[in-house]
Design a protein around this motif. Sequence first.
Motif, PDB file in Angstrom:
ATOM      1  N   GLY A  35       0.785  -1.228   0.000  1.00  0.00           N
ATOM      2  CA  GLY A  35       0.000   0.000   0.000  1.00  0.00           C
ATOM      3  C   GLY A  35       0.819   1.282   0.000  1.00  0.00           C
ATOM      4  N   LYS A  36       2.132   1.180  -0.174  1.00  0.00           N
ATOM      5  CA  LYS A  36       2.983   2.379  -0.206  1.00  0.00           C
ATOM      6  C   LYS A  36       2.868   3.111  -1.534  1.00  0.00           C
ATOM      7  N   LEU A  37       2.412   2.409  -2.547  1.00  0.00           N
ATOM      8  CA  LEU A  37       2.305   2.941  -3.903  1.00  0.00           C
ATOM      9  C   LEU A  37       1.088   2.290  -4.544  1.00  0.00           C
ATOM     10  N   SER A  38       0.222   3.106  -5.118  1.00  0.00           N
ATOM     11  CA  SER A  38      -0.965   2.508  -5.740  1.00  0.00           C
ATOM     12  C   SER A  38      -0.638   2.089  -7.171  1.00  0.00           C
ATOM     13  N   SER A  39      -1.265   1.015  -7.592  1.00  0.00           N
ATOM     14  CA  SER A  39      -1.005   0.516  -8.943  1.00  0.00           C
ATOM     15  C   SER A  39      -2.313   0.344  -9.694  1.00  0.00           C
ATOM     16  N   ILE A  40      -2.181   0.343 -10.993  1.00  0.00           N
ATOM     17  CA  ILE A  40      -3.293   0.108 -11.905  1.00  0.00           C
ATOM     18  C   ILE A  40      -2.953  -1.188 -12.631  1.00  0.00           C
ATOM     19  N   ARG A  41      -3.933  -2.039 -12.815  1.00  0.00           N
ATOM     20  CA  ARG A  41      -3.700  -3.289 -13.532  1.00  0.00           C
ATOM     21  C   ARG A  41      -4.122  -3.146 -14.985  1.00  0.00           C
ATOM     22  N   THR A  42      -3.255  -3.610 -15.872  1.00  0.00           N
ATOM     23  CA  THR A  42      -3.602  -3.627 -17.294  1.00  0.00           C
ATOM     24  C   THR A  42      -4.549  -4.793 -17.547  1.00  0.00           C
ATOM     25  N   LEU A  43      -5.101  -4.865 -18.733  1.00  0.00           N
ATOM     26  CA  LEU A  43      -5.974  -5.981 -19.077  1.00  0.00           C
ATOM     27  C   LEU A  43      -5.232  -7.312 -18.986  1.00  0.00           C
ATOM     28  N   GLY A  44      -3.938  -7.278 -19.201  1.00  0.00           N
ATOM     29  CA  GLY A  44      -3.130  -8.493 -19.110  1.00  0.00           C
ATOM     30  C   GLY A  44      -2.687  -8.820 -17.692  1.00  0.00           C
ATOM     31  N   GLY A  45      -3.077  -7.980 -16.722  1.00  0.00           N
ATOM     32  CA  GLY A  45      -2.745  -8.240 -15.328  1.00  0.00           C
ATOM     33  C   GLY A  45      -1.434  -7.634 -14.851  1.00  0.00           C
ATOM     34  N   HIS A  46      -0.784  -6.831 -15.696  1.00  0.00           N
ATOM     35  CA  HIS A  46       0.475  -6.206 -15.310  1.00  0.00           C
ATOM     36  C   HIS A  46       0.209  -4.928 -14.524  1.00  0.00           C
ATOM     37  N   ARG A  47       1.121  -4.612 -13.612  1.00  0.00           N
ATOM     38  CA  ARG A  47       0.976  -3.396 -12.815  1.00  0.00           C
ATOM     39  C   ARG A  47       1.564  -2.196 -13.549  1.00  0.00           C
ATOM     40  N   TYR A  49       2.086   2.219 -12.754  1.00  0.00           N
ATOM     41  CA  TYR A  49       2.091   3.202 -11.680  1.00  0.00           C
ATOM     42  C   TYR A  49       1.966   4.602 -12.242  1.00  0.00           C
ATOM     43  N   ARG A  50       1.191   5.451 -11.566  1.00  0.00           N
ATOM     44  CA  ARG A  50       1.003   6.833 -12.012  1.00  0.00           C
ATOM     45  C   ARG A  50       2.308   7.599 -11.836  1.00  0.00           C
ATOM     46  N   GLU A  51       2.747   8.239 -12.912  1.00  0.00           N
ATOM     47  CA  GLU A  51       4.009   8.962 -12.887  1.00  0.00           C
ATOM     48  C   GLU A  51       4.019  10.034 -11.802  1.00  0.00           C
ATOM     49  N   SER A  52       2.924  10.772 -11.647  1.00  0.00           N
ATOM     50  CA  SER A  52       2.890  11.856 -10.659  1.00  0.00           C
ATOM     51  C   SER A  52       3.057  11.314  -9.242  1.00  0.00           C
ATOM     52  N   GLU A  53       2.424  10.183  -8.943  1.00  0.00           N
ATOM     53  CA  GLU A  53       2.538   9.598  -7.604  1.00  0.00           C
ATOM     54  C   GLU A  53       3.963   9.107  -7.347  1.00  0.00           C
ATOM     55  N   VAL A  54       4.567   8.506  -8.365  1.00  0.00           N
ATOM     56  CA  VAL A  54       5.939   8.016  -8.233  1.00  0.00           C
ATOM     57  C   VAL A  54       6.883   9.188  -7.991  1.00  0.00           C
ATOM     58  N   ARG A  55       6.714  10.266  -8.751  1.00  0.00           N
ATOM     59  CA  ARG A  55       7.588  11.435  -8.579  1.00  0.00           C
ATOM     60  C   ARG A  55       7.397  12.069  -7.202  1.00  0.00           C
ATOM     61  N   ASP A  56       6.155  12.130  -6.716  1.00  0.00           N
ATOM     62  CA  ASP A  56       5.904  12.653  -5.371  1.00  0.00           C
ATOM     63  C   ASP A  56       6.613  11.802  -4.321  1.00  0.00           C
ATOM     64  N   LEU A  57       6.522  10.498  -4.466  1.00  0.00           N
ATOM     65  CA  LEU A  57       7.172   9.593  -3.530  1.00  0.00           C
ATOM     66  C   LEU A  57       8.691   9.745  -3.609  1.00  0.00           C
ATOM     67  N   LEU A  58       9.203   9.886  -4.805  1.00  0.00           N
ATOM     68  CA  LEU A  58      10.641  10.033  -4.999  1.00  0.00           C
ATOM     69  C   LEU A  58      11.149  11.319  -4.355  1.00  0.00           C
ATOM     70  N   THR A  59      10.468  12.428  -4.558  1.00  0.00           N
ATOM     71  CA  THR A  59      10.918  13.690  -3.973  1.00  0.00           C
ATOM     72  C   THR A  59      10.750  13.678  -2.458  1.00  0.00           C
ATOM     73  N   GLY A  60       9.780  12.942  -1.969  1.00  0.00           N
ATOM     74  CA  GLY A  60       9.600  12.821  -0.528  1.00  0.00           C
ATOM     75  C   GLY A  60      10.663  11.963   0.120  1.00  0.00           C
ATOM     76  N   MET A  61      11.248  11.051  -0.624  1.00  0.00           N
ATOM     77  CA  MET A  61      12.270  10.161  -0.067  1.00  0.00           C
ATOM     78  C   MET A  61      13.631  10.823   0.012  1.00  0.00           C
ATOM     79  N   VAL A  62      13.940  11.729  -0.884  1.00  0.00           N
ATOM     80  CA  VAL A  62      15.290  12.292  -0.963  1.00  0.00           C
ATOM     81  C   VAL A  62      15.710  12.957   0.345  1.00  0.00           C
ATOM     82  N   PRO A  63      14.891  13.843   0.952  1.00  0.00           N
ATOM     83  CA  PRO A  63      15.328  14.455   2.215  1.00  0.00           C
ATOM     84  C   PRO A  63      15.534  13.422   3.323  1.00  0.00           C
TER      85      PRO A  63
END
Length: 71
Positions: A35-47, A49-63
Amino acid sequence: MNTRPPESEPLLTPAEVAAMFRVDPKTVTRWAKAGKLSSIRTLGGHRRYRESEVRDLLTGMVPEQRRSDED
């Protein structure tokens, strides 16, 4: 304001997210399952990830990483 509707937001693969964080793609999958990162499943079942959420998480981790290096 430059917000996109969710349908048109760029999605990233686990490998792309892993490269950004310098971790294994399996780690990204574990983050999604925990639950640390939300994912979307494709029709084929692959995960994807929303780019904006990933970038927010990345910038939050750096400090945090800098602070722990100083301890």
